[in-house]
Write an enzyme that holds these catalytic residues in place. Structure first.
Site, mmCIF file in Angstrom:
data_model
loop_
_atom_site.group_PDB
_atom_site.id
_atom_site.type_symbol
_atom_site.label_atom_id
_atom_site.label_comp_id
_atom_site.label_asym_id
_atom_site.label_seq_id
_atom_site.Cartn_x
_atom_site.Cartn_y
_atom_site.Cartn_z
ATOM 1 N N ARG A 56 0.807 -1.225 0.000
ATOM 2 C CA ARG A 56 0.000 0.000 0.000
ATOM 3 C C ARG A 56 0.844 1.282 0.000
ATOM 4 N NH1 ARG A 56 -3.580 -2.037 4.944
ATOM 5 N NH2 ARG A 56 -1.724 -3.351 5.156
ATOM 6 N N ASN A 429 38.441 27.356 -6.957
ATOM 7 C CA ASN A 429 39.117 26.188 -6.375
ATOM 8 C C ASN A 429 39.284 25.020 -7.338
ATOM 9 O OD1 ASN A 429 36.323 25.856 -6.446
ATOM 10 N ND2 ASN A 429 36.321 24.408 -4.751
ATOM 11 N N SER A 448 36.601 43.902 -3.026
ATOM 12 C CA SER A 448 35.426 43.358 -3.696
ATOM 13 C C SER A 448 35.733 42.854 -5.097
ATOM 14 C CB SER A 448 34.358 44.452 -3.810
ATOM 15 O OG SER A 448 33.940 44.805 -2.528
HETATM 16 C C1 UD1 Z 1 -1.367 -6.884 12.106
HETATM 17 C C2 UD1 Z 1 -2.162 -7.767 13.077
HETATM 18 C C3 UD1 Z 1 -3.371 -6.989 13.566
HETATM 19 C C4 UD1 Z 1 -2.926 -5.711 14.230
HETATM 20 C C5 UD1 Z 1 -2.015 -4.914 13.298
HETATM 21 C C6 UD1 Z 1 -1.393 -3.791 14.074
HETATM 22 C C7 UD1 Z 1 -1.927 -10.124 12.431
HETATM 23 C C8 UD1 Z 1 -2.522 -11.253 11.699
HETATM 24 N N1 UD1 Z 1 -2.581 -8.961 12.381
HETATM 25 O O1 UD1 Z 1 -2.207 -6.598 10.993
HETATM 26 O O2 UD1 Z 1 -4.102 -7.766 14.506
HETATM 27 O O3 UD1 Z 1 -4.035 -4.947 14.617
HETATM 28 O O4 UD1 Z 1 -0.948 -5.715 12.792
HETATM 29 O O5 UD1 Z 1 -0.661 -2.929 13.228
HETATM 30 O O6 UD1 Z 1 -0.885 -10.280 13.061
HETATM 31 N N2 UD1 Z 1 4.987 -9.442 8.391
HETATM 32 C C9 UD1 Z 1 6.023 -10.330 8.208
HETATM 33 N N3 UD1 Z 1 5.794 -11.491 7.521
HETATM 34 C C10 UD1 Z 1 4.578 -11.818 7.056
HETATM 35 C C11 UD1 Z 1 3.513 -10.921 7.256
HETATM 36 C C12 UD1 Z 1 3.747 -9.731 7.939
HETATM 37 O O7 UD1 Z 1 7.149 -10.079 8.629
HETATM 38 O O8 UD1 Z 1 4.456 -12.905 6.462
HETATM 39 C C13 UD1 Z 1 5.244 -8.202 9.128
HETATM 40 C C14 UD1 Z 1 4.976 -6.943 8.322
HETATM 41 O O9 UD1 Z 1 6.148 -6.508 7.692
HETATM 42 C C15 UD1 Z 1 4.518 -5.967 9.388
HETATM 43 C C16 UD1 Z 1 3.904 -6.844 10.449
HETATM 44 O O10 UD1 Z 1 4.366 -8.145 10.212
HETATM 45 O O11 UD1 Z 1 5.604 -5.266 9.994
HETATM 46 C C17 UD1 Z 1 2.400 -6.800 10.400
HETATM 47 O O12 UD1 Z 1 1.975 -7.189 9.117
HETATM 48 P P1 UD1 Z 1 0.836 -6.387 8.367
HETATM 49 O O13 UD1 Z 1 0.597 -7.041 7.071
HETATM 50 O O14 UD1 Z 1 1.122 -4.940 8.389
HETATM 51 O O15 UD1 Z 1 -0.363 -6.749 9.351
HETATM 52 P P2 UD1 Z 1 -1.678 -5.938 9.594
HETATM 53 O O16 UD1 Z 1 -2.660 -6.301 8.552
HETATM 54 O O17 UD1 Z 1 -1.381 -4.522 9.797
HETATM 55 CA CA CA Z 2 0.427 -3.123 9.631
#
Ligand code: UD1
Ligand code: CA
Length: 557
Positions: A56, A429, A448
């Site tokens: 996004r 320079n 100047s």
């Molecule tokens: C997640 C939580 C949600 C919470 C929100 C808070 C889950 C399923 N959902 O949702 O409950 O309210 O964060 O911000 O945990 N990431 C990985 N590997 C993956 C998937 C994600 O490292 O396979 C990392 C992403 O880079 C990110 C974090 O995990 O830093 C959260 O992932 P994201 O996809 O942003 O989850 P949300 O939909 O925001």
């Molecule tokens: Ca997130």
């Protein structure tokens, strides 16, 4: 100097204002020794989930490397979790892993990057990290990498309540005005946490819940490892959700707790550029608030931006449209702005910097810079020195009290104490291949519109006549005059520009002078011969031409 304020967890920026100190030689705004986390609350490990693509954001740059307040999103999170003093810190990387890993090495060389090949959900990411770490016992804290406003103080509170409550999992939650997109905290009759339900998988009743999962959860290491292998991707996204671990632990009859923060901004996540800007603004407000309480005047907080990494002292004044970035430090009483951007600069006590763009410059105490100055890396302005209007400097060491007041370029140069560089002076320079240095000694005076062709040396107490092109050394006490001699050709306008308004003006003036002569004044021819008029003559008989030849017509103010 003020003393260090008592920390107030919710509002204190990660950039704690400087510790008190009376000695002059202390580092300006040196970061106070970090408060330490009591040993019983230090986690065995912190796992930062940072493998997500951040679709996004619609960016070439991995989401974690987008920045606010002078650090990347990942940088803010790493800094906050480091404050917990965990035994191990693992960062799960995936999308853009080379860039993210390289950045991680720069900001925290002890952190362990763990590669998650496919982004199969937060639960899968956590499991991947646990597998890469030695077997752990005690507390494991899992955080998302995209919550840059999180503070160490809040993390400490989470771990403390988790440990004291003897919980298998403790989730950090908050009530938010708009819970769209977040996992909801589902509580039972006794207010106990039953489960976390993701927005996409939630019923309309569950979507009405405003208490959300921050994504920051403390676990008992063994309980976490045990539950992770039982996760199933049976949800709308086909992912292994870390959040499902809480429901599993509940069903096992384990103790699951929630810690609710009052300041919900701490757990806001960045998923798109609107949120990036919004969190950048909130972080900036937090930083400015802390500095104002420390004695810094911020005339217009709405247009003043100060990075988390900047250090200020009491009685600094920041005027509208001031932006301070990187390792910039500003000492007591200095006034910056309006319309000034400084990156990695030091500004000494009581200096004035107005409408200036500076990078890597060191501005001494009581020095004056601007308006409209461009200070490039390696610029040093000594105490009480001056860089004035429309002046560009680079690798320029400008001595105490020395002045470059107007319209100049000073590159690869040393200017000694108390010297004055006249308006429009250029330090040439660059020969097209190499850069060379110019040295101007102490109390020298450069007229100047001079060009000093490097390499070049102008000794202490030397003069350069205005309009000179200096190509060889000028010794102490010498005057260098390096320009064409002036020659005036009488009657030229009358002959070459006949019929123009200039010619008419000249004719009128000559006539008037002739009339004057008839009435007993100096003869026009005499005046024309040396190009000056009688009125310009001094009592000592030197003419203006002679006076100009010594170069003292350079502007001094
Ligand atoms: C997640 C939580 C949600 C919470 C929100 C808070 C889950 C399923 N959902 O949702 O409950 O309210 O964060 O911000 O945990 N990431 C990985 N590997 C993956 C998937 C994600 O490292 O396979 C990392 C992403 O880079 C990110 C974090 O995990 O830093 C959260 O992932 P994201 O996809 O942003 O989850 P949300 O939909 O925001
Ligand atoms: Ca997130």
């Amino acid at each position: 100097m003020s003393t260090r304020p008592t920390p107030s967890p919710a509002h204190r920026p990660a950039s704690a204002p400087p510790a008190s100190g009376s000695s002059r030689d202390r580092q300006v705004g040196a970061r106070p020794a970090a408060e330490s986390t009591p040993a019983e609350y230090r986690p065995a490990a912190v796992i930062v989930l940072a493998a997500g693509e951040g679709t996004r954001m619609r960016s070439r740059t991995p989401k974690m490397l987008h920045g606010i307040g002078g650090r990347t999103l990942l940088g803010h999170v790493v800094r906050a979790v480091r404050g917990l003093q965990p035994e191990r810190l693992a960062v799960v990387v995936g999308a853009g892993r080379e860039q993210v890993t390289a950045h991680l090495r720069e900001i925290d060389e002890d952190a362990v990057p763990v590669v998650q090949e496919e982004q199969r959900g937060t639960g899968h990411a956590t499991r991947t990290a646990l597998e890469a770490l030695p077997e752990l016992s005690g507390t494991v804290v899992v955080t998302t990498g995209d919550t840059p406003l999180l503070t160490t103080a809040t993390l400490r509170r989470l771990v403390a309540e988790h440990v004291e409550g003897k919980a298998a999992a403790t989730v950090l939650t908050a009530d938010v005005p708009d819970p769209t997109g977040y996992g909801r905290i589902v509580r039972g009759d006794q207010d106990e946490v039953l489960a976390i339900v993701e927005h996409r998988d939630a019923t309309p009743e569950q979507r009405a819940i405003t208490e959300i999962n921050s994504g920051i959860i403390a676990f008992d290491a063994a309980a976490l490892a045990d539950a992770l292998v039982r996760l199933k991707p049976d949800n709308s996204q086909g992912e292994e959700y870390l959040t499902d671990v809480l429901g599993i632990l509940r069903q096992d009859g384990r103790h699951v707790l929630a810690v609710r923060t009052d300041d919900h901004t701490e757990i806001l996540g960045v998923n798109n550029r609107l949120q990036l800007a919004e969190l950048g603004r909130l972080l900036n407000q937090r930083i400015l608030t802390a500095w104002m309480l420390e004695g810094v005047t911020v005339v217009d907080p709405a247009t003043t931006w100060v990075d988390d990494t900047v250090r200020l002292e009491p009685d600094v004044v920041l005027r509208p449209n001031t932006m301070l970035h990187g390792a910039t430090t500003v000492e007591a009483g200095a006034e910056i702005g309006p319309d000034t951007t400084l990156t990695d600069c030091r500004v000494g006590a009581d200096a004035r910097v107005v409408r200036c763009h500076g990078e890597g410059a060191d501005i001494g105490p009581e020095a004056s810079v601007g308006p409209y100055a461009y200070l490039r890396p390696g610029t040093r302005v000594g105490a009480g020195g001056k860089i004035g209007t429309f002046v560009e400097t680079k690798k320029a060491d400008i001595g105490p009290g020395a002045k470059v007041p107007h319209l100049s370029y000073v590159g690869d140069a040393t200017i000694g104490e108390g010297s004055n560089i006249g308006a429009g002076t250029i330090f040439a320079n660059y020969d097209g291949v190499h850069k060379h240095r110019t040295e101007v000694g102490a109390h020298a005076f450069v007229g100047s519109d001079s060009v000093l062709v490097a390499p070049c040396r102008i000794a202490d107490g030397a003069y350069v006549a205005a309009g000179s092109t200096v190509v060889k050394a000028v010794q102490p006490g010498e005057l260098a005059v390096a320009r064409g001699r002036q020659r005036n050709i009488p009657g030229w306008v009358e002959r070459k520009r006949a019929g123009t308004r200039t010619a008419e003006a000249a004719a009128r003036a000559l006539e008037a002078m002739a009339d004057e002569t008839e009435q007993g004044g100096t003869s026009a021819s005499e005046r024309r011969a040396d190009g000056t008029s009688a009125t310009e003559r001094r009592a000592d008989g030197t003419s203006a031409t002679e006076r100009r030849a010594d170069g003292t017509s350079a502007t001094e103010h």
